[in-house]
Scaffold this motif. Sequence first.
Motif, PDB file in Angstrom:
ATOM      1  N   UNK A 116      44.660  29.169  20.358  1.00 23.41           N
ATOM      2  CA  UNK A 116      45.699  30.191  20.475  1.00 23.41           C
ATOM      3  C   UNK A 116      45.522  30.914  21.800  1.00 23.41           C
ATOM      4  N   UNK A 117      46.644  31.275  22.410  1.00 23.26           N
ATOM      5  CA  UNK A 117      46.611  32.093  23.620  1.00 23.26           C
ATOM      6  C   UNK A 117      46.574  31.260  24.892  1.00 23.26           C
ATOM      7  N   UNK A 118      46.802  31.955  26.001  1.00 22.49           N
ATOM      8  CA  UNK A 118      46.803  31.328  27.321  1.00 22.49           C
ATOM      9  C   UNK A 118      45.672  31.920  28.157  1.00 22.49           C
ATOM     10  N   UNK A 119      44.863  31.057  28.697  1.00 17.29           N
ATOM     11  CA  UNK A 119      43.768  31.527  29.551  1.00 17.29           C
ATOM     12  C   UNK A 119      44.348  32.182  30.806  1.00 17.29           C
ATOM     13  N   UNK A 120      43.834  33.332  31.119  1.00 18.29           N
ATOM     14  CA  UNK A 120      44.326  34.086  32.277  1.00 18.29           C
ATOM     15  C   UNK A 120      43.968  33.363  33.576  1.00 18.29           C
ATOM     16  N   UNK A 121      44.890  33.365  34.499  1.00 16.43           N
ATOM     17  CA  UNK A 121      44.632  32.830  35.834  1.00 16.43           C
ATOM     18  C   UNK A 121      44.264  33.993  36.758  1.00 16.43           C
ATOM     19  N   UNK A 122      43.082  33.935  37.335  1.00 15.20           N
ATOM     20  CA  UNK A 122      42.578  34.998  38.196  1.00 15.20           C
ATOM     21  C   UNK A 122      42.857  34.666  39.661  1.00 15.20           C
ATOM     22  N   UNK A 123      43.135  35.708  40.460  1.00 19.87           N
ATOM     23  CA  UNK A 123      43.252  35.518  41.905  1.00 19.87           C
ATOM     24  C   UNK A 123      41.950  35.874  42.607  1.00 19.87           C
ATOM     25  N   UNK A 124      40.881  35.958  41.800  1.00 21.22           N
ATOM     26  CA  UNK A 124      39.529  36.147  42.326  1.00 21.22           C
ATOM     27  C   UNK A 124      38.585  35.411  41.387  1.00 21.22           C
TER      28      UNK A 124
END
Length: 465
Positions: free
Chosen positions: A128-136
């Motif tokens: 469940x859920x979407x892994x966050x994409x980080x810009x760092x």
Amino acid sequence: MHDIAFIRANPSDFDAALARRGAEPVADRIVALDAKKREAATRVQQAQSRRNEASKAIGQAMGQGDKDKAEALKAEVAEIKANMPEWEEAERAAGTELHDLLATLPNLPADDVPQGVDETDNVEQHQWGTKREFDFEPKEHADIGPALGMDFETGTKLSGARFTFLRGDIARLHRALAQFMLDKQTRENGYTECNPPVLVGDDAMYGTDKLPKFPEDSFSTFKSLNEKMQDELSRVLPAGASIRDTLRAAMSAYDNNVDLPERLWLVPTSEVPLTYSVAGDILPDLAEPIRMTAHTLCFRSEAGSAGRDTRGFIRQHQFEKVELVSVCRPEDSEAEHERMTKCAEGVLEALNLPYRRMLLCTGDMGFGARKTYDLEVWLPGQGAWREISSCSNTGDFQARRMNARYRPEGEKKTAFVHTLNGSGLAVGRTLVAVMENYQQADGSVTVPQCLAPYMGGVTRLEPIS
């Protein structure tokens, strides 16, 4: 504890189920001990019956003036009395040996539990859920935590390794998580909030399958025996010997009224007091399951975990959990297991933390479980899924150990209940998940929106200058 009647009737099936958990066949030994115990019990009962008959016959013989018959009967009664302690001891010894053997055998796995050796054989049920994409590059909680008030050094100074001192807003966030979890489980999911003791006796630990197999996993203390004396006694006693029982035996010849110290255990989870709260009870029909929840401190020695998660806040000797416990009818336990797991998943979804549900294999389940789901949360700093909740159906395994029964409506006979337990959730690990998933490039952590009512206007944890 296992059903001896089932083992007696199905020895091969019992051994086959144990083999799925990597245990050696033992049914033949159990059946032999059971037969020995029942034979000894029958001999005692027959002797008691004959003693009573002979005692009555003595009076009749005396009344009839038959002194020889009376004397012969007296001699027979005297012989029975002389032999009775030996026969009773044989019954007790066989019963104890059988009980002790059964107490060390794990629960039998449910049919749909996958066969396996360790966590690599667990089966993913869903994500469940979407892994966050980080810009760092996201950091681990142990790297961003100290600047936010997660003080590992002071925890170690106070209590040793695997203790942590929380300060300021991160301590408030930890508390907010626990309050949020409790409110969600009680207001939305129908659990009754409880506040149980966190010190329990041997019976409670045994009834919830933490003893006698795994005493090294928990911390124990004594009401009136200091630690130094415990250490000294532990050095001289045989391995596995009980300090309390040894002291009692040694002192009995001196004074039967000596007040010996009582051992108490710091709960590894509030599963222990919540589940044991129905020990010895005969509950009504249980048309609806009994559902309890509690937020407590928990204590684990983490024996055998050297080198695992020694860095950070994941594997602590002292931690907090919101526990879920259900007591229900056998026919309801599978549905209750699914419901309990969904209640735990609901917390992760409200916090918008990506997770996956894993069905544990036979080699990775806990001792008392017949089926277990683990919820694993995504930690971007580690780049890994980590366990945050474990929800188990123990069937009647614990109920038999603590004699917890119910009476079905319209029935005279009672039956053993089924018990279930799960984390809803582990508070510290949830804090870790929030820190890693909500971290910002400047080292701050955004507070999840659902926690706003508990944070007094604090929306972000800022590094302490």
